[in-house]
Scaffold this motif. Sequence first.
Motif, PDB file in Angstrom:
ATOM      1  N   ALA A   1       0.845  -1.194   0.000  1.00 24.50           N
ATOM      2  CA  ALA A   1       0.000   0.000   0.000  1.00 24.50           C
ATOM      3  C   ALA A   1       0.882   1.247   0.000  1.00 24.50           C
ATOM      4  N   PRO A   2       0.478   2.299  -0.718  1.00 28.83           N
ATOM      5  CA  PRO A   2       1.263   3.540  -0.714  1.00 28.83           C
ATOM      6  C   PRO A   2       1.457   4.067   0.704  1.00 28.83           C
ATOM      7  N   HIS A   3       2.636   4.653   0.938  1.00 30.63           N
ATOM      8  CA  HIS A   3       2.977   5.127   2.280  1.00 30.63           C
ATOM      9  C   HIS A   3       1.963   6.151   2.774  1.00 30.63           C
ATOM     10  N   ALA A   4       1.584   7.095   1.901  1.00 30.02           N
ATOM     11  CA  ALA A   4       0.638   8.137   2.319  1.00 30.02           C
ATOM     12  C   ALA A   4      -0.710   7.528   2.698  1.00 30.02           C
ATOM     13  N   MET A   5      -1.117   6.500   1.974  1.00 30.97           N
ATOM     14  CA  MET A   5      -2.399   5.870   2.279  1.00 30.97           C
ATOM     15  C   MET A   5      -2.335   5.115   3.605  1.00 30.97           C
ATOM     16  N   ARG A   6      -1.205   4.503   3.895  1.00 31.70           N
ATOM     17  CA  ARG A   6      -1.058   3.814   5.181  1.00 31.70           C
ATOM     18  C   ARG A   6      -1.075   4.822   6.323  1.00 31.70           C
ATOM     19  N   GLN A   7      -0.484   5.982   6.102  1.00 29.16           N
ATOM     20  CA  GLN A   7      -0.536   7.023   7.127  1.00 29.16           C
ATOM     21  C   GLN A   7      -1.982   7.462   7.373  1.00 29.16           C
TER      22      GLN A   7
END
Length: 241
Positions: free
Chosen positions: A196-202
């Motif tokens: 999953a994209p880092h920004a989405m995980r954040q």
Amino acid sequence: MSDIFHEVDEDIRRDKAANLWKRYQTPVIVGAFLVVVATGAYSFYESNRIKAAEGANVRFSAAAALAMQGKGAEAVAAFEALAKDSPRGYATLARLRAAQELAQSDKAKAVAAFDAISEDKGVDKLTQQVAKLRAGLILLEQGERQKMADRLGELVTANGPFRFTAQELLGLDALQDSDFNEAERVFKLILNDQEAPHAMRQRAGAYKALLEAARGAAPPPAAAPAAGQDAAPAPAAPAGK
């Protein structure tokens, strides 16, 4: 003598060449003619294709300009006209833009337009999934949870290009509907997926914190009395005067 033999060889070669030409001249001429015709036809096709693409580009830009000016109805009409008689690529883009403009004034028609694109077998799979995602977003805004899940559920598949976006939207919908268990399950899927994209995980972590705040901390269980120890007696009622 060598000159005589050389002349004989030349005569034989000329006779063979003449015989070969007589034998194969028709296929050679026909083949050359076909090559010329095919080259001309391809050049004509390419010229028409380029002209059609250039014309479609001008019309698409004009329709987009109408949308930018806030002329939604005119933009929808221009995009729909373009979708009917333009090359396939521009036609598909025009259908997407027409549906997008419809969403500003008539969300039901916009969803129907996106659904039509997603179900069109002549449209490439990626564009079909984009249309499903856009329809899901509109339904999310309207609070149509089951209808949204019907569109986005198909996108939450292994290696699907929009699976993380679909999961995020489904989690947000569950959170908005106070379905905390489902929201937590979806956000955990995103948090635990290293692809999953880092920004989405954040964002999933932030959503999970909001979820816990909305759900509230569960009250701690009452401590059990120690073994062999009686529970404290209830306080006696005050005596009346």
